[in-house]
Design an enzyme around this catalytic site. Structure first.
Site, PDB file in Angstrom:
ATOM      1  N   ASP A 109      14.176  37.646   2.438  1.00 37.87           N
ATOM      2  CA  ASP A 109      15.376  38.162   1.885  1.00 37.87           C
ATOM      3  C   ASP A 109      16.065  37.041   1.125  1.00 37.87           C
ATOM      4  O   ASP A 109      17.019  37.258   0.374  1.00 37.87           O
ATOM      5  CB  ASP A 109      16.256  38.380   3.088  1.00 37.87           C
ATOM      6  CG  ASP A 109      15.971  39.770   3.752  1.00 37.87           C
ATOM      7  OD1 ASP A 109      15.341  40.663   3.335  1.00 37.87           O
ATOM      8  OD2 ASP A 109      16.780  40.262   4.841  1.00 37.87           O
ATOM      9  N   ALA A 143      11.816  44.166   6.207  1.00 35.85           N
ATOM     10  CA  ALA A 143      10.671  43.091   6.996  1.00 35.85           C
ATOM     11  C   ALA A 143       9.364  43.114   6.345  1.00 35.85           C
ATOM     12  O   ALA A 143       8.836  42.089   6.319  1.00 35.85           O
ATOM     13  CB  ALA A 143      10.591  43.697   8.557  1.00 35.85           C
ATOM     14  N   GLU A 182      22.173  54.344  10.811  1.00 32.47           N
ATOM     15  CA  GLU A 182      21.785  54.226  12.188  1.00 32.47           C
ATOM     16  C   GLU A 182      23.031  53.990  13.148  1.00 32.47           C
ATOM     17  O   GLU A 182      23.016  54.568  14.153  1.00 32.47           O
ATOM     18  CB  GLU A 182      20.828  52.871  12.261  1.00 32.47           C
ATOM     19  CG  GLU A 182      19.481  52.861  11.940  1.00 32.47           C
ATOM     20  CD  GLU A 182      18.915  51.688  11.653  1.00 32.47           C
ATOM     21  OE1 GLU A 182      17.758  51.646  11.322  1.00 32.47           O
ATOM     22  OE2 GLU A 182      19.439  50.452  11.956  1.00 32.47           O
TER      23      GLU A 182
HETATM   24  C1  LIG Z   1      21.085  45.252  11.590  1.00 32.53           C
HETATM   25  C2  LIG Z   1      19.680  45.080  10.759  1.00 32.53           C
HETATM   26  C3  LIG Z   1      18.765  46.329  10.747  1.00 32.53           C
HETATM   27  C4  LIG Z   1      17.844  46.130   9.855  1.00 32.53           C
HETATM   28  N1  LIG Z   1      16.922  46.941  10.293  1.00 32.53           N
HETATM   29  C5  LIG Z   1      15.677  47.262   9.459  1.00 32.53           C
HETATM   30  C6  LIG Z   1      14.789  48.154   9.655  1.00 32.53           C
HETATM   31  O1  LIG Z   1      14.870  48.995  10.005  1.00 32.53           O
HETATM   32  N2  LIG Z   1      13.464  47.796   8.809  1.00 32.53           N
HETATM   33  C7  LIG Z   1      13.272  46.746   8.050  1.00 32.53           C
HETATM   34  O2  LIG Z   1      12.207  46.655   7.906  1.00 32.53           O
HETATM   35  N3  LIG Z   1      14.230  45.809   7.879  1.00 32.53           N
HETATM   36  C8  LIG Z   1      15.126  45.990   8.459  1.00 32.53           C
HETATM   37  N4  LIG Z   1      16.235  45.149   8.237  1.00 32.53           N
HETATM   38  C9  LIG Z   1      16.159  43.871   7.423  1.00 32.53           C
HETATM   39  C10 LIG Z   1      15.311  42.875   7.900  1.00 32.53           C
HETATM   40  O3  LIG Z   1      15.479  42.523   9.256  1.00 32.53           O
HETATM   41  C11 LIG Z   1      15.142  41.820   7.055  1.00 32.53           C
HETATM   42  O4  LIG Z   1      14.649  42.027   5.848  1.00 32.53           O
HETATM   43  C12 LIG Z   1      13.910  40.490   7.670  1.00 32.53           C
HETATM   44  O5  LIG Z   1      14.577  40.252   8.942  1.00 32.53           O
HETATM   45  C13 LIG Z   1      14.154  39.631   6.582  1.00 32.53           C
HETATM   46  O6  LIG Z   1      13.250  38.643   7.018  1.00 32.53           O
HETATM   47  P1  LIG Z   1      13.577  37.028   6.767  1.00 32.53           P
HETATM   48  O7  LIG Z   1      12.500  36.080   7.339  1.00 32.53           O
HETATM   49  O8  LIG Z   1      13.568  36.961   5.251  1.00 32.53           O
HETATM   50  O9  LIG Z   1      14.966  36.485   7.260  1.00 32.53           O
HETATM   51  P2  LIG Z   1      15.492  36.682   8.786  1.00 32.53           P
HETATM   52  O10 LIG Z   1      14.619  37.582   9.749  1.00 32.53           O
HETATM   53  O11 LIG Z   1      16.950  37.004   8.561  1.00 32.53           O
HETATM   54  O12 LIG Z   1      15.440  35.438   9.254  1.00 32.53           O
HETATM   55  C14 LIG Z   1      15.918  34.039   8.844  1.00 32.53           C
HETATM   56  C15 LIG Z   1      16.177  33.013  10.053  1.00 32.53           C
HETATM   57  O13 LIG Z   1      16.355  31.773   9.454  1.00 32.53           O
HETATM   58  C16 LIG Z   1      17.221  31.191  10.202  1.00 32.53           C
HETATM   59  N5  LIG Z   1      18.341  30.336   9.305  1.00 32.53           N
HETATM   60  C17 LIG Z   1      19.011  30.834   8.576  1.00 32.53           C
HETATM   61  N6  LIG Z   1      19.781  29.648   8.211  1.00 32.53           N
HETATM   62  C18 LIG Z   1      19.377  28.599   8.844  1.00 32.53           C
HETATM   63  C19 LIG Z   1      19.438  27.117   8.448  1.00 32.53           C
HETATM   64  N7  LIG Z   1      20.367  26.834   7.807  1.00 32.53           N
HETATM   65  N8  LIG Z   1      18.908  26.385   9.481  1.00 32.53           N
HETATM   66  C20 LIG Z   1      18.002  26.773  10.198  1.00 32.53           C
HETATM   67  N9  LIG Z   1      17.804  28.195  10.371  1.00 32.53           N
HETATM   68  C21 LIG Z   1      18.384  28.991   9.661  1.00 32.53           C
HETATM   69  C22 LIG Z   1      17.860  32.487  11.009  1.00 32.53           C
HETATM   70  O14 LIG Z   1      18.344  31.707  12.417  1.00 32.53           O
HETATM   71  C23 LIG Z   1      16.713  33.372  11.115  1.00 32.53           C
HETATM   72  O15 LIG Z   1      15.990  33.115  12.303  1.00 32.53           O
HETATM   73  C24 LIG Z   1      17.507  44.867   8.900  1.00 32.53           C
HETATM   74  C25 LIG Z   1      18.387  44.071   9.055  1.00 32.53           C
HETATM   75  C26 LIG Z   1      19.599  44.143   9.864  1.00 32.53           C
HETATM   76  C27 LIG Z   1      20.776  42.884   9.782  1.00 32.53           C
END
Ligand SMILES: Cc1cc2nc3c(=O)[nH]c(=O)nc-3n(C[C@H](O)[C@H](O)[C@H](O)COP(=O)(O)OP(=O)(O)OC[C@H]3O[C@@H](n4cnc5c(N)ncnc54)[C@H](O)[C@@H]3O)c2cc1C
Length: 447
Positions: free
Chosen positions: A323, A349, A174
């Site tokens: 994740d 996501a 991308e």
């Molecule tokens: C640049 C980029 C592009 C992407 N593009 C895509 C895409 O096109 N399609 C797709 O499906 N997926 C995509 N992904 C992957 C997708 O964003 C992740 O798989 C998804 O966000 C995972 O969700 P999650 O809830 O596990 O974690 P996250 O969405 O990462 O959320 C984790 C949260 O935990 C919080 N956190 C972390 N540590 C602590 C702590 N110690 N104390 C308090 N809070 C904390 C963070 O602030 C964050 O808000 C992309 C990822 C990135 C980095």
């Protein structure tokens, strides 16, 4: 009688959708995040390349959840969990829980070489996106400045106009395609002394093909399209060194013009230095330290290995999702066909969203004392990756295609999952304007 306390750590896709699915449940929920906003990461590269602004792809968690009376939002960084006392540790306080959902996502993995992060930033947060955008725009500005001076050397300008991306997964592809289009279109007429269109975009990948998690046919199409955009793709090339002067890359199969060393002054290909002032990291990721907080078994990426109901072994009251969890589950595709074998959930996501909703449902059943649902299974809607303005590749499992139709689906899906009507509206308007004018809006450099 006090309601059971559900603590959710992380307001990303997993945590936010779990919180929403607990609306109206007879529990009191506390969502803790170290940031006060939910970030729509799939569009972060558009902030890093000046198409969208930060507030168009993010929203305050407090306001997103303001209508849910049983939810409190707390801004704070969790530093540990006491599983005996059942409390989550923040810097100043302990927060008690009856159920704990860990949804803390990932961070970039520099494979033990954290010093690389200063030179080659990765794209995870809004501040990363701002930093990358500034780095890229500044490179063009400096090149223009040098070119305007008669004494400037062509090699210094070439170095400034060379952009290296390490990692050709979704984010690397991308970023590479968008940087290419940005330099060939949006910036093409802004400079008088340099030709922004001559910027070189180099993309390195350890695997033998770009988008390694996609079917080969789609990887090949994505690579062809990248090359049409004039991105130089180097596959089977492992970057083994980055320092203030650049990076070193050693491929298993080293084609004649493969880079073997890169530094802040540039890269070395076949012993010859190729200057590159901007190196961006889009290679491996590592799970958050949540596994260490609860002293639980993790895989080699640090993800917590969970049971089939997403609970942590020996801790039925703790769940890990998204994740930061290693989840192996059966899936069904869009046609409802069940997979023969269970699969490891990819770090995207959809699994995080579905896992968040599943755990919320499980907690509701547990609290009600009724029979809980069966194991988690994944509704696999496929994968989409964008390669430039109007081109994408789509793997819907039963159907694979590429080009404008795939881009259209990508656009609809991303608008649909953006949080908030205003964000959806503004992003649509920005995309429309960018499509018509071929320009990027957010090009002001921070002071
Ligand atoms: C640049 C980029 C592009 C992407 N593009 C895509 C895409 O096109 N399609 C797709 O499906 N997926 C995509 N992904 C992957 C997708 O964003 C992740 O798989 C998804 O966000 C995972 O969700 P999650 O809830 O596990 O974690 P996250 O969405 O990462 O959320 C984790 C949260 O935990 C919080 N956190 C972390 N540590 C602590 C702590 N110690 N104390 C308090 N809070 C904390 C963070 O602030 C964050 O808000 C992309 C990822 C990135 C980095």
């Amino acid at each position: 009688m006090t309601k059971p306390r559900v603590v959710i750590v992380g307001g990303g896709f997993g945590g936010l959708y779990a919180a929403r699915a607990l609306a109206g449940a007879p529990v009191s929920v506390m969502l803790i995040d170290k940031r006060n906003y939910h970030l729509f990461r799939p569009l972060l590269y558009q902030v890093a390349t000046g198409l969208l602004s930060a507030d168009e792809i993010s929203g305050p968690l407090r306001s997103i959840l303001s209508r849910q009376n049983n939810i409190d939002v707390l801004l704070g960084e969790v530093t540990g969990v006491d599983t005996e006392k059942r409390v989550v540790r923040l810097e100043q306080h302990d927060v008690p829980y009856d159920f704990l959902i860990l949804a803390t996502g990932v961070q970039y993995n520099y494979f033990g070489r954290d010093e690389w992060s200063r030179i080659a930033p990765g794209l995870v947060s809004l501040s990363d996106a701002d930093r990358i955008r500034a780095k890229v725009l500044l490179a063009f500005e400096r090149a223009e400045e040098l070119a305007a001076l008669e004494s400037a050397q062509t090699t210094s300008i070439q170095k400034l106009l060379t952009f290296v991306l390490v990692g050709a997964g979704t984010v690397g592809v991308e970023m590479a395609s968008t940087l290419a289009e940005m330099s060939r279109m949006a910036l093409a007429h802004d400079f008088h002394h340099i030709d922004a269109r001559s910027a070189r975009i180099l993309l390195y990948e350890t695997a033998p093909r770009v988008l390694p998690s996609y079917p080969e046919v789609l990887s090949a199409k994505a690579q062809r399209h990248l090359e049409q955009l004039d991105v130089k793709v180097y596959t089977s090339t492992r970057v083994t060194g980055i320092d203030a002067d650049g990076i070193t890359a050693n491929g298993q199969r080293v084609p004649t013009d493969t880079v073997t060393s890169i530094d802040a002054d540039g890269i070395i290909a076949n012993g010859q230095r190729v200057p590159a002032a901007t190196v961006l990291w889009a290679a491996g990721v590592l799970a958050s330290p949540a596994g260490r907080w609860i002293n639980s078994a993790t895989d080699k990426s640090g993800r917590i290995i969970v049971n089939s109901d997403l609970s942590v072994p020996d801790h039925p009251e703790i769940f890990a999702i998204g994740d930061t969890a290693h989840v192996v589950a059966h899936s069904r595709n869009l046609l409802g066909i069940k997979s023969n074998e269970p699969m490891l959930m990819p770090g995207v996501a959809q699994p995080a969203i579905q896992e968040g909703r599943y755990v919320a449902r499980l907690i509701r059943y547990r609290v009600a004392g009724t029979k809980p649902p069966g194991p988690f299974w994944y509704w696999d809607k496929g994968d989409l990756a964008i390669v430039g303005r109007t081109y994408a590749v789509a793997d819907l499992r039963f159907l694979r295609f590429s080009g404008f139709p795939a881009w259209l689906i990508w656009a609809v899906v991303h608008i649909y999952f953006l949080i908030g009507f205003a964000n959806r509206f503004f992003v649509l308007v920005q995309w429309g304007l960018a499509f018509l004018t071929k320009r990027r809006r957010v090009r002001v450099l921070p002071e």
